[in-house]
Design a protein around this motif. Structure first.
Motif, short mmCIF file in Angstrom:
data_model
loop_
_atom_site.label_atom_id
_atom_site.label_comp_id
_atom_site.label_asym_id
_atom_site.label_seq_id
_atom_site.Cartn_x
_atom_site.Cartn_y
_atom_site.Cartn_z
N ALA A 102 -5.08 -26.86 -26.28
CA ALA A 102 -5.30 -27.44 -27.61
C ALA A 102 -4.07 -27.23 -28.51
CB ALA A 102 -6.53 -26.82 -28.26
N ILE A 103 -3.48 -26.06 -28.44
CA ILE A 103 -2.29 -25.76 -29.26
C ILE A 103 -1.12 -26.65 -28.83
CG2 ILE A 103 -0.56 -23.99 -29.77
CD1 ILE A 103 -2.93 -21.92 -29.42
N GLU A 104 -0.93 -26.79 -27.51
CA GLU A 104 0.16 -27.63 -27.01
C GLU A 104 -0.06 -29.10 -27.39
OE1 GLU A 104 2.95 -27.94 -23.08
OE2 GLU A 104 0.84 -27.44 -22.77
N LEU A 105 -1.31 -29.56 -27.30
CA LEU A 105 -1.62 -30.93 -27.71
C LEU A 105 -1.38 -31.10 -29.21
CD1 LEU A 105 -2.67 -33.74 -26.85
CD2 LEU A 105 -4.98 -32.90 -27.38
N THR A 106 -1.73 -30.10 -29.98
CA THR A 106 -1.49 -30.14 -31.43
C THR A 106 -0.01 -30.34 -31.72
OG1 THR A 106 -3.41 -28.74 -31.88
CG2 THR A 106 -1.71 -28.84 -33.59
N GLU A 107 0.82 -29.58 -31.04
CA GLU A 107 2.27 -29.72 -31.24
C GLU A 107 2.75 -31.11 -30.85
OE1 GLU A 107 4.83 -26.63 -29.83
OE2 GLU A 107 3.75 -25.11 -30.97
N ALA A 108 2.27 -31.62 -29.73
CA ALA A 108 2.71 -32.93 -29.26
C ALA A 108 2.30 -34.04 -30.21
CB ALA A 108 2.17 -33.20 -27.86
N VAL A 109 1.08 -33.96 -30.75
CA VAL A 109 0.60 -34.98 -31.68
C VAL A 109 1.29 -34.84 -33.05
CG1 VAL A 109 -1.43 -35.81 -32.96
CG2 VAL A 109 -1.63 -35.23 -30.52
N THR A 110 1.56 -33.62 -33.46
CA THR A 110 2.16 -33.36 -34.77
C THR A 110 3.64 -33.72 -34.81
OG1 THR A 110 0.54 -31.62 -35.18
CG2 THR A 110 2.55 -31.57 -36.52
N VAL A 111 4.36 -33.37 -33.77
CA VAL A 111 5.81 -33.59 -33.72
C VAL A 111 6.09 -34.69 -32.70
CG1 VAL A 111 8.06 -32.50 -33.41
CG2 VAL A 111 6.13 -31.13 -34.21
N LEU A 112 6.05 -35.90 -33.15
CA LEU A 112 6.23 -37.05 -32.25
C LEU A 112 7.71 -37.40 -32.09
CD1 LEU A 112 3.25 -39.25 -33.47
CD2 LEU A 112 3.42 -38.01 -31.31
N THR A 113 8.52 -36.42 -31.78
CA THR A 113 9.96 -36.65 -31.68
C THR A 113 10.33 -37.68 -30.62
OG1 THR A 113 9.86 -34.45 -30.65
CG2 THR A 113 11.21 -34.66 -32.59
N ASP A 114 9.61 -37.71 -29.52
CA ASP A 114 9.90 -38.68 -28.48
C ASP A 114 9.09 -39.96 -28.64
OD1 ASP A 114 11.75 -36.99 -27.25
OD2 ASP A 114 10.19 -35.99 -26.08
N GLY A 115 8.28 -40.01 -29.68
CA GLY A 115 7.50 -41.20 -29.94
C GLY A 115 6.19 -41.28 -29.19
N PHE A 116 5.85 -40.26 -28.41
CA PHE A 116 4.61 -40.29 -27.66
C PHE A 116 4.20 -38.87 -27.30
CE2 PHE A 116 8.14 -40.59 -24.74
CZ PHE A 116 7.83 -39.66 -23.76
N ALA B 246 -2.70 -34.46 -19.93
CA ALA B 246 -3.43 -34.14 -18.70
C ALA B 246 -3.95 -32.70 -18.73
CB ALA B 246 -2.55 -34.36 -17.48
N THR B 247 -3.15 -31.79 -19.24
CA THR B 247 -3.60 -30.40 -19.35
C THR B 247 -4.79 -30.29 -20.29
OG1 THR B 247 -1.38 -29.56 -18.87
CG2 THR B 247 -2.90 -28.05 -19.97
N ALA B 248 -4.70 -30.96 -21.43
CA ALA B 248 -5.82 -30.94 -22.37
C ALA B 248 -7.06 -31.57 -21.74
CB ALA B 248 -5.44 -31.66 -23.66
N ALA B 249 -6.87 -32.66 -21.00
CA ALA B 249 -8.00 -33.35 -20.37
C ALA B 249 -8.69 -32.49 -19.32
CB ALA B 249 -7.53 -34.67 -19.77
N PRO C 212 3.45 -36.47 -24.39
CA PRO C 212 3.76 -36.45 -22.95
C PRO C 212 2.51 -36.44 -22.08
CG PRO C 212 5.10 -34.85 -24.13
CD PRO C 212 4.07 -35.36 -25.11
N ASP C 213 2.59 -37.16 -20.96
CA ASP C 213 1.46 -37.26 -20.04
C ASP C 213 0.99 -35.90 -19.56
OD1 ASP C 213 1.48 -40.02 -20.21
OD2 ASP C 213 2.69 -40.30 -18.40
#
Length: 169
Positions: free
Chosen positions: A104-118, A125-128, A120-121
């Protein structure tokens, strides 16, 4: 900005004066809709996990008002001071968190900081792996909502330090 005698600059806005804009009063329908969205997004999520997500997003967005609020709410929900203190360095402090919380923390970072525009899969996948689909949808909604709150807080320079735990539940 004001230039000081020592050639440093300071912002003209002083936080002790209060927020620069009382957006909740000036846009009450938006505020009410945000509150309803926040309530809907938190449904079905563990309150401690939810507060970890809100604190981490607020750290990344530098929203002192939301950090104050959600740190207090996290403590009231049973979170430990130690885990809150290590949240900003979670990658080096993984042993403090469960695999589900880390996802959840890693997904939070990915959604919050969209530096690459997406997102990452591999992060998705880890969150899923750790969240059922409906719970994952709620988590994504909660991450999105705290990011919106952070934008209001940072833009309007909401002043931290006056929130009491559970005040906005």
């Amino acid at each position: 900005m004001t230039t000081n005698d020592d050639n440093t600059t300071t912002p003209e806005y002083a936080p002790e004066e209060g927020p620069r804009l009382d957006w909740t009063r000036l846009a009450p329908d938006v505020y009410k809709a945000m509150v309803k969205l926040d309530v809907a997004a938190r449904r079905g999520l563990d309150p401690v996990l939810l507060e970890l997500v809100k604190v981490r997003a607020s750290q990344l967005n530098h929203c002192a008002f939301c950090l104050d609020m959600h740190s207090k709410d996290a403590l009231a929900a049973g979170e430990s001071v130690e885990r809150l203190l290590h949240l900003s360095a979670w990658q080096e402090s993984r042993h403090f968190y469960t695999e589900k919380e880390l996802a959840a923390i890693e997904l939070t970072e990915a959604v919050t900081v969209l530096t690459d525009g997406f997102v990452p899969d591999e992060v998705y996948a880890t969150a899923a792996k750790h969240f059922e689909e409906a719970e994952l949808a709620q988590l994504i909604a909660a991450i999105t909502v705290i990011n919106a709150w952070n934008r209001f807080g940072v833009t309007c320079r909401l002043v931290p330090g006056h929130y009491e735990a559970g005040q906005h539940k």
